[in-house]
Design a protein around this motif. Structure first.
Motif, mmCIF file in Angstrom:
data_model
loop_
_atom_site.group_PDB
_atom_site.id
_atom_site.type_symbol
_atom_site.label_atom_id
_atom_site.label_comp_id
_atom_site.label_asym_id
_atom_site.label_seq_id
_atom_site.Cartn_x
_atom_site.Cartn_y
_atom_site.Cartn_z
ATOM 1 N N GLU A 271 0.822 -1.201 0.000
ATOM 2 C CA GLU A 271 0.000 0.000 0.000
ATOM 3 C C GLU A 271 0.866 1.265 0.000
ATOM 4 N N ILE A 272 1.951 1.235 0.753
ATOM 5 C CA ILE A 272 2.868 2.388 0.755
ATOM 6 C C ILE A 272 3.477 2.575 -0.631
ATOM 7 N N ALA A 273 3.867 1.452 -1.266
ATOM 8 C CA ALA A 273 4.453 1.531 -2.599
ATOM 9 C C ALA A 273 3.449 2.107 -3.595
ATOM 10 N N ARG A 274 2.187 1.729 -3.448
ATOM 11 C CA ARG A 274 1.164 2.231 -4.365
ATOM 12 C C ARG A 274 0.875 3.721 -4.136
ATOM 13 N N GLN A 275 0.794 4.108 -2.876
ATOM 14 C CA GLN A 275 0.441 5.489 -2.544
ATOM 15 C C GLN A 275 1.639 6.435 -2.585
ATOM 16 N N MET B 157 7.123 -0.952 9.098
ATOM 17 C CA MET B 157 8.053 -0.998 7.972
ATOM 18 C C MET B 157 9.503 -1.063 8.451
ATOM 19 N N LYS B 158 9.799 -0.382 9.554
ATOM 20 C CA LYS B 158 11.144 -0.486 10.115
ATOM 21 C C LYS B 158 11.422 -1.923 10.564
ATOM 22 N N ASN B 159 10.419 -2.560 11.158
ATOM 23 C CA ASN B 159 10.576 -3.960 11.576
ATOM 24 C C ASN B 159 10.818 -4.869 10.371
ATOM 25 N N LEU B 160 10.058 -4.618 9.288
ATOM 26 C CA LEU B 160 10.215 -5.433 8.085
ATOM 27 C C LEU B 160 11.596 -5.224 7.464
ATOM 28 N N GLU B 161 12.031 -3.976 7.392
ATOM 29 C CA GLU B 161 13.346 -3.691 6.825
ATOM 30 C C GLU B 161 14.455 -4.315 7.676
ATOM 31 N N ALA B 162 14.270 -4.283 8.976
ATOM 32 C CA ALA B 162 15.271 -4.889 9.869
ATOM 33 C C ALA B 162 15.352 -6.392 9.642
ATOM 34 N N GLU B 163 14.197 -7.008 9.440
ATOM 35 C CA GLU B 163 14.184 -8.461 9.204
ATOM 36 C C GLU B 163 14.837 -8.808 7.866
ATOM 37 N N LEU B 164 14.571 -7.975 6.852
ATOM 38 C CA LEU B 164 15.142 -8.226 5.526
ATOM 39 C C LEU B 164 16.607 -7.782 5.436
ATOM 40 N N GLY B 165 16.997 -6.921 6.350
ATOM 41 C CA GLY B 165 18.388 -6.489 6.378
ATOM 42 C C GLY B 165 18.737 -5.411 5.379
ATOM 43 N N THR B 166 17.732 -4.687 4.890
ATOM 44 C CA THR B 166 17.999 -3.625 3.915
ATOM 45 C C THR B 166 16.832 -2.658 3.867
ATOM 46 N N PRO B 167 17.062 -1.375 3.558
ATOM 47 C CA PRO B 167 15.945 -0.432 3.410
ATOM 48 C C PRO B 167 15.120 -0.761 2.175
ATOM 49 N N LEU B 168 13.828 -0.519 2.274
ATOM 50 C CA LEU B 168 12.911 -0.734 1.157
ATOM 51 C C LEU B 168 12.450 0.581 0.544
ATOM 52 N N PHE B 169 12.625 1.686 1.287
ATOM 53 C CA PHE B 169 12.105 2.980 0.827
ATOM 54 C C PHE B 169 13.182 4.067 0.918
ATOM 55 N N HIS B 170 13.124 4.971 -0.055
ATOM 56 C CA HIS B 170 13.779 6.265 0.080
ATOM 57 C C HIS B 170 12.701 7.220 0.607
ATOM 58 N N ARG B 171 12.880 7.688 1.814
ATOM 59 C CA ARG B 171 11.848 8.509 2.462
ATOM 60 C C ARG B 171 12.114 9.990 2.189
ATOM 61 N N GLY B 172 11.442 10.532 1.181
ATOM 62 C CA GLY B 172 11.575 11.945 0.859
ATOM 63 C C GLY B 172 10.559 12.781 1.613
ATOM 64 N N ARG B 173 10.699 14.096 1.499
ATOM 65 C CA ARG B 173 9.769 14.985 2.193
ATOM 66 C C ARG B 173 8.345 14.867 1.673
ATOM 67 N N LYS B 174 8.221 14.825 0.358
ATOM 68 C CA LYS B 174 6.886 14.839 -0.234
ATOM 69 C C LYS B 174 6.438 13.459 -0.704
ATOM 70 N N VAL C 147 7.509 9.034 -1.173
ATOM 71 C CA VAL C 147 8.328 7.868 -0.840
ATOM 72 C C VAL C 147 8.632 7.112 -2.132
ATOM 73 N N GLN C 148 9.878 6.753 -2.320
ATOM 74 C CA GLN C 148 10.289 5.969 -3.481
ATOM 75 C C GLN C 148 10.859 4.631 -3.013
ATOM 76 N N LEU C 149 10.669 3.606 -3.831
ATOM 77 C CA LEU C 149 11.236 2.296 -3.507
ATOM 78 C C LEU C 149 12.725 2.277 -3.804
ATOM 79 N N THR C 150 13.479 1.637 -2.938
ATOM 80 C CA THR C 150 14.882 1.364 -3.222
ATOM 81 C C THR C 150 14.957 0.248 -4.249
ATOM 82 N N ALA C 151 16.149 -0.079 -4.694
ATOM 83 C CA ALA C 151 16.324 -1.193 -5.630
ATOM 84 C C ALA C 151 15.823 -2.492 -4.994
#
Length: 298
Positions: free
Chosen positions: A11-15, A36-53, A55-59
């Motif tokens: 949903e975050i990726a869509r919105q 999302m922080k919990n999920l990223e910690a489990e996966l061991g990598t960031p999933l989002f670039h958190r901009g001001r306006k 959010v973009q997905l990382t690779a």
């Protein structure tokens, strides 16, 4: 990793926004961010670039998105399948039964079951009581119908019927007009034996009556036994269920002594609950027997 976390991520990726996603999900934004922080910690990598306006997905997020979507689709499909099975809208029911139970009782039961739950696929295995027990114990069949005894350690059982044995006689036989006979009267007769535990019961009772039966043929096929009786080859001692819907060429005679009977039961694996489909089938079988549909002499 939890399925609900995958839903949040998608949903975050869509919105492209934590705020908009939180609104769509009816949850507080801080709680969503923490998940999302919990999920990223489990996966061991960031999933989002958190901009001001926005959010973009990382690779890694871009690689993860289609897989997360596929996992949710599979999970929903699994839920649907389970729901269909639980509510008898699908799935498969495997039944093992001895021939006489199949020929008289289960034919009508299966007909009624199919009318009520036509989306459930039925598989029927017809064999001896020993083989029926093997099928249920191994999981090849969900429920079995057999002649007792059955292993108390392996199965749960529900007694369905206690039925007598009767004599099948060709209509031209001298005893065809009798209502009942003593088994010892038949010591000079020829017999067609119906294989399985019914055979063992018949043989034991003949010996108790003081004679060794002259067996001219044995068969595990009920139709074959009936055809040979009709042809005058011999008499057959069979359970009453096996004497239903007889042709005009065969008569049924009761056996007064010795008392001959057997118990038919439904069995399923001990420690396991019956599936909804098997429970529904068993209920139909019980109802049919309570109505007396298969407990009369032919």
């Amino acid at each position: 990793m939890e399925l609900y976390q995958l839903g949040y991520f998608i949903e975050i990726a869509r919105q492209r926004s934590f705020t908009r996603a939180a609104g769509r999900l009816n949850m507080a934004q801080p709680a969503l961010s923490q998940q999302m922080k919990n999920l990223e910690a489990e996966l061991g990598t960031p999933l989002f670039h958190r901009g001001r306006k926005e959010v973009q997905l990382t690779a890694a997020g871009k690689a993860f998105l289609p897989r997360a979507e596929a996992l949710l689709i599979q999970a929903e499909a699994a839920r649907a399948i389970v729901s269909d099975v639980a509510h008898l809208r699908g799935g498969k029911l495997s039944i093992a039964a001895i021939p006489s139970v199949n020929a008289c009782l289960l034919t009508e039961v299966i007909h009624r079951f199919n009318e009520q739950h036509h989306q459930v696929t039925l598989q029927l295995i017809e064999d001896s009581s020993e083989r029926v027990a093997d099928c249920v114990e191994s999981g090849l069949a969900d429920i079995g119908f057999l002649q007792l005894p059955a292993s108390k350690s392996a199965f749960k059982t529900q007694l369905l019927i206690t039925e007598p044995f009767v004599l099948l006689i060709g209509k031209s036989h001298a005893l065809a007009g009798q209502k009942s006979v003593l088994l010892q009267q038949l010591s000079a007769e020829s017999f067609i034996f119906y294989n399985g535990r019914a055979r063992d019961t018949a043989l034991e009772c003949c010996r108790k009556a003081g004679f060794e039966p002259h067996i001219v043929c044995e068969s595990g096929e009920l139709g074959t036994v009936r055809a040979l009786v009709a042809a005058g080859l011999g008499l057959a001692i069979v359970p009453r269920l096996a004497a239903g819907s007889l042709p005009a060429s065969i008569r049924t005679v009761a056996i007064r002594e010795p008392k001959m009977q057997r118990q038919i039961a439904a069995v399923w694996q001990k420690g396991s609950a019956l599936s909804p489909a098997a429970a529904a089938l068993l209920e139909l079988a019980t109802d049919l027997l309570s109505q007396g549909s298969c407990t009369h002499d032919a």
